[in-house]
Design an enzyme around this catalytic site. Structure first.
Site, PDB file in Angstrom:
ATOM      1  N   THR A  18       0.836  -1.201   0.000  1.00  0.00           N
ATOM      2  CA  THR A  18       0.000   0.000   0.000  1.00  0.00           C
ATOM      3  C   THR A  18       0.870   1.250   0.000  1.00  0.00           C
ATOM      4  O   THR A  18       0.536   2.256  -0.610  1.00  0.00           O
ATOM      5  CB  THR A  18      -0.912   0.014   1.257  1.00  0.00           C
ATOM      6  OG1 THR A  18      -1.587  -1.233   1.356  1.00  0.00           O
ATOM      7  CG2 THR A  18      -1.936   1.121   1.190  1.00  0.00           C
ATOM      8  N   SER A 113       6.365   3.717   8.670  1.00  0.00           N
ATOM      9  CA  SER A 113       5.206   4.406   9.220  1.00  0.00           C
ATOM     10  C   SER A 113       4.962   4.082  10.696  1.00  0.00           C
ATOM     11  O   SER A 113       5.836   4.281  11.520  1.00  0.00           O
ATOM     12  CB  SER A 113       3.985   4.070   8.361  1.00  0.00           C
ATOM     13  OG  SER A 113       2.890   4.823   8.763  1.00  0.00           O
ATOM     14  N   HIS A 114       3.782   3.536  10.985  1.00  0.00           N
ATOM     15  CA  HIS A 114       3.390   3.290  12.376  1.00  0.00           C
ATOM     16  C   HIS A 114       3.883   1.938  12.877  1.00  0.00           C
ATOM     17  O   HIS A 114       3.627   1.585  14.028  1.00  0.00           O
ATOM     18  CB  HIS A 114       1.865   3.328  12.465  1.00  0.00           C
ATOM     19  CG  HIS A 114       1.245   2.372  11.481  1.00  0.00           C
ATOM     20  ND1 HIS A 114       1.293   2.597  10.124  1.00  0.00           N
ATOM     21  CD2 HIS A 114       0.653   1.188  11.651  1.00  0.00           C
ATOM     22  CE1 HIS A 114       0.719   1.579   9.507  1.00  0.00           C
ATOM     23  NE2 HIS A 114       0.320   0.707  10.407  1.00  0.00           N
ATOM     24  N   ASP A 278       2.116   9.710  13.949  1.00  0.00           N
ATOM     25  CA  ASP A 278       2.763   8.395  13.894  1.00  0.00           C
ATOM     26  C   ASP A 278       4.251   8.471  13.566  1.00  0.00           C
ATOM     27  O   ASP A 278       4.834   9.557  13.544  1.00  0.00           O
ATOM     28  CB  ASP A 278       2.057   7.515  12.862  1.00  0.00           C
ATOM     29  CG  ASP A 278       2.333   7.981  11.445  1.00  0.00           C
ATOM     30  OD1 ASP A 278       2.513   9.199  11.261  1.00  0.00           O
ATOM     31  OD2 ASP A 278       2.374   7.139  10.536  1.00  0.00           O
ATOM     32  N   ASP A 280       6.172   8.399  10.910  1.00  0.00           N
ATOM     33  CA  ASP A 280       6.692   9.316   9.879  1.00  0.00           C
ATOM     34  C   ASP A 280       5.876  10.594   9.750  1.00  0.00           C
ATOM     35  O   ASP A 280       6.062  11.358   8.799  1.00  0.00           O
ATOM     36  CB  ASP A 280       6.790   8.604   8.528  1.00  0.00           C
ATOM     37  CG  ASP A 280       5.447   8.090   8.035  1.00  0.00           C
ATOM     38  OD1 ASP A 280       4.594   7.760   8.869  1.00  0.00           O
ATOM     39  OD2 ASP A 280       5.249   8.029   6.813  1.00  0.00           O
ATOM     40  N   ARG A 283       0.177  10.502   9.890  1.00  0.00           N
ATOM     41  CA  ARG A 283      -1.119  10.173  10.502  1.00  0.00           C
ATOM     42  C   ARG A 283      -1.438  11.132  11.639  1.00  0.00           C
ATOM     43  O   ARG A 283      -0.537  11.749  12.213  1.00  0.00           O
ATOM     44  CB  ARG A 283      -1.100   8.756  11.071  1.00  0.00           C
ATOM     45  CG  ARG A 283      -0.917   7.704  10.022  1.00  0.00           C
ATOM     46  CD  ARG A 283      -1.036   6.317  10.613  1.00  0.00           C
ATOM     47  NE  ARG A 283      -1.016   5.337   9.534  1.00  0.00           N
ATOM     48  CZ  ARG A 283      -1.588   4.152   9.594  1.00  0.00           C
ATOM     49  NH1 ARG A 283      -2.215   3.769  10.689  1.00  0.00           N
ATOM     50  NH2 ARG A 283      -1.529   3.323   8.574  1.00  0.00           N
TER      51      ARG A 283
END
Ligand code: G16
Length: 547
Positions: A18, A113-114, A278, A280, A283
Site C-alpha cells: 500500500t 510508518s506506524h 505516527d 513518519d 497520521r
C-alpha cells in the site's frame, strides 16, 4: 571517485505494498537487499541524471546506515543533487513539501510508518514522484519488475556524509545539501493557518493542547511549531524526541498505543485538544475532553468548517475519501454541493484528483487527512486545522462534534483488525466471500437485508487507470446509504496477513449519538464475523486491535 559496479542476485519479494516496501529490519540488512531495491528505483528513473532528489526518514533504527548507502548509490547513478533532512530526519509530509518547493524529480522516504522500530522491528522505503506524492502503481510495478531481473548495482567508494551539519557537501559529482528538517514545512503551515489567532489563544491560556510525538519524527516539528512559534507552554508536546526504537512502543496514533494521552483526555486535567502523530508524521489522532474523534468524522468536520481557516476560506473544489472510510464526509459534500470521490485505500489514489484541482481535502479511516498543500497525508497539518477551528469557534471539540452529528447524523464506525493471521487462510476467507457474493444479495439477517455485495473496483477519473480487487463491500438496505461491512487484507503488514473489517451505520437520531460505537454496532459486528466465517477460516474469535 570511482564508480563501483557490484554484482547481485534478484530477491523475489520486493513488490511495494500500500505504501512502499516494508519489511523487518533483518530482511533489509541482508547483503544487497536494500541496494537491489534502490537500484531498481534508479533504473526506473530514466531521467534522473543531473536531477534533484529529496531524502529523509523517520529516524528509526537503520535510518542513518540506509541513508549513507542510498546517497553513495545516488551519486554513482548520476543524480545531480540530494536534499537531505538534518540528522537524516524528514517527516513524510515534509518530504512532499520539499519535492514540490524545490521542483525535485522525486524523493525517497525511509519509514515503515506506524510499524514498530528497533533491530527487531520494521524498516521501509518509498519512492515519491515529482508532484510530491507516492509513486502510482504503474511506477511501483515497474520498480518491482526491475527488481526481479537486477544483476548489478552502482555505488561509490566514499566516506560518509556528515548528516548533522547543515549546508553543502560533495559526494563524487553529486552535491548533497543537508537542510533544516522543519523550516520549509513550518513556513508552509504559516501560509495556511491563522498563526496569530492560534497563538493568542494558546498564550492566553484560552486554548490548551497536548501533542504526543510518540518518540517519532513529528517531535521536532511539534516543538518548533506548537511551542516555539505558537507559544503553547513547554510540556505541551510529550514524547517529542525521535528515538530509533520509538521508546519500545508502537508509533501508531490510536487509543491503544497513545495510552498516556488517552488517559489524560478522559481525566479532569484534560486540555482542550489532544493529538498524536505516527512514526513518519503523516497520521493524526484527534481527541477532545472526554471525546475521541474518528478519522472519518474528523475529515467530515474539517470539510464542514474549512472556510474558517485562511488557506481554505475560498471554499473547497471537492473532497475524496478511501472506500472503507465512513461516508460521513459524503453528507457534508452533498450539502456543500461539491464532488465527493471514493478511491481505493492508499494515498497514491488521491494524487491525480489533487493535481487536476478536482479535490482540495481528502482523508482515510487509517488516521490520514490532508489537502492539496502537499501530496501526502499530513499529521501536524490536521492538528493545526483543528486548533484553528477551535480558536475561531471557541467551543469544545465535543460540542463541535455533537453539533455536526445533529446536523448530518452520526456515522457510527469501527475497524476490527485480525493481525498476523495465516496468509493463505486469510486469502481463502476473502475468496470464499467473493464467491458467495451474488447469493448473499437479498438475504436477511435479523434486521439487516443485504442489498449489494461487490469487490470494489476504481477507475481513476483523470487517467482512467483501473484498479480492481480493492476490498469486498457488503451493503445493507436502509436510510442514509444503509449500513455497510467492508473486508480487506492490509497491504502494509510484515507478518502473515492482517484482515481488516470496517463496520458502519448511520444514526440520524440525536438522542442516540452518545452510544459507544461498539454497542451501537454490536449486531453488525457479530454479523461481520458470521458472514465471513472468521473463526472457521483464521481461528480467531476476536480482533487483535479495535479502532
Ligand atoms: C498507508 C497508506 C494509507 C493506507 C494505510 C493502511 O499509511 O499511505 O493510504 O490507508 O497505509 O493501509 P492498509 O490498510 O493496506 O494497511 P501509512 O501511514 O502506513 O503510510
Amino acid at each position: 571517485m570511482t564508480i563501483k559496479t557490484v554484482t547481485t542476485q534478484p530477491f523475489t519479494d520486493q513488490r511495494p505494498g500500500t505504501s512502499g516496501l516494508r519489511k523487518r529490519v533483518d530482511v533489509f540488512q541482508q547483503p544487497n537487499y536494500l541496494e537491489n531495491f534502490v537500484q531498481s528505483v534508479f533504473n526506473t528513473l530514466t531521467d534522473r541524471r543531473g536531477q534533484t532528489l529529496v531524502i529523509g526518514g523517520d529516524g528509526r533504527y537503520y535510518n542513518r546506515e540506509a541513508l549513507q548507502i542510498i546517497l553513495r548509490m545516488a551519486a554513482a547513478n548520476g543524480v545531480g543533487r540530494m536534499l537531505v533532512g538534518q540528522g537524516g530526519i524528514l517527516s513524510t509530509p515534509a518530504v512532499s513539501c520539499l519535492i514540490r518547493k524545490y521542483r525535485a524529480l522525486g524523493g525517497l522516504v525511509l519509514s515503515a510508518s506506524h510499524n514498530p522500530g528497533g533491530p527487531e522491528g520494521d524498516f521501509g522505503i518509498k519512492y515519491n514522484v515529482s508532484n510530491g506524492g507516492p509513486a502510482p502503481e504503474r511506477i511501483t510495478e515497474a520498480i518491482f519488475q526491475n527488481s526481479l531481473n537486477i544483476r548489478e548495482y552502482y555505488t561509490l567508494d566514499a566516506a560518509d556524509i556528515q548528516l548533522d551539519e547543515l549546508g553543502e557537501q560533495q559526494l563524487g559529482a553529486m552535491q548533497v545539501v543537508v537542510v533544516d528538517s522543519v523550516a520549509d514545512y513550518a513556513e508552509l503551515m504559516e501560509q495556511l493557518f491563522d498563526f496569530e489567532r492560534m497563538s493568542q489563544a494558546l498564550r492566553s491560556g484560552a486554548l490548551s493542547i497536548r501533542f504526543d510525538g510518540m518518540h517519532a519524527v513529528t517531535g521536532p516539528y511539534a516543538h518548533a511549531i506548537l511551542e516555539q512559534r505558537l507559544g503553547a507552554p513547554a510540556g505541551s508536546v510529550i514524547r517529542g524526541t525521535p528515538l530509533p526504537d520509538f521508546g519500545g512502543a508502537h508509533p501508531d496514533p490510536n487509543l491503544a498505543h497513545a495510552q498516556e494521552l488517552a488517559a489524560l483526555m478522559f481525566s479532569p486535567q484534560a486540555p482542550d485538544l489532544g493529538a498524536a502523530s505516527d512514526g513518519d508524521g503523516d497520521r493524526n489522532m484527534i481527541l477532545g475532553r472526554e471525546c475521541y474523534i474518528t478519522p472519518s468524522d474528523s475529515l467530515a468536520i474539517l470539510v464542514a468548517n474549512a472556510t474558517l481557516v485562511p488557506g481554505y476560506a475560498k471554499g473547497l473544489a471537492g473532497v475524496a475519501r478511501s472506500m472503507p472510510t465512513s461516508r460521513a464526509v459524503d453528507r457534508v459534500a452533498e450539502q456543500l454541493g461539491i464532488e465527493c470521490f471514493e478511491t481505493p485505500t492508499g494515498w497514491k489514489f488521491f494524487g491525480n484528483l489533487l493535481d487536476a484541482g478536482r479535490i482540495t481535502l481528502c482523508g482515510e479511516e487509517s488516521f490520514g487527512t490532508s489537502s492539496d498543500h502537499v501530496r501526502e497525508k499530513d499529521g501536524l497539518w490536521a492538528v493545526l486545522f483543528w486548533l484553528n477551528i477551535l480558536a475561531v469557534r471557541q467551543e469544545s471539540v465535543s460540542a463541535i462534534a455533537h453539533q455536526h452529528w445533529t446536523r448530518y447524523g452520526r456515522n457510527f464506525y469501527t475497524r476490527h483488525d485480525y493481525e498476523a493471521v495465516d496468509a493463505e487462510r486469510a486469502q481463502a476467507l476473502m475468496d470464499a466471500l467473493r464467491r458467495r457474493g451474488s447469493e448473499l444479495v437479498g438475504q436477511r439477517f435479523g434486521a439487516f437485508e443485504i442489498e449489494y455485495c461487490d469487490d470494489f473496483s476504481y477507475t481513476d477519473p483523470i487517467d482512467e487507470t483501473v484498479s480492481q480487487g480493492q476490498g469486498l463491500r457488503i451493503g445493507f438496505s436502509g436510510s442514509g446509504g444503509g449500513p455497510r461491512i467492508v473486508y480487506r487484507l492490509s497491504g502494509t503488514g510484515t507478518q502473515g496477513a492482517t484482515l481488516r473489517v470496517y463496520i458502519e451505520r448511520h444514526e440520524p437520531t440525536p438522542e442516540r449519538h452518545d452510544q459507544d460505537p461498539q454497542i451501537a454496532l454490536a449486531e453488525l459486528i457479530t454479523l461481520s464475523q458470521q458472514l465471513a466465517e472468521i473463526e472457521a477460516y483464521i481461528g480467531r474469535t476476536a480482533p487483535s486491535v479495535i479502532t
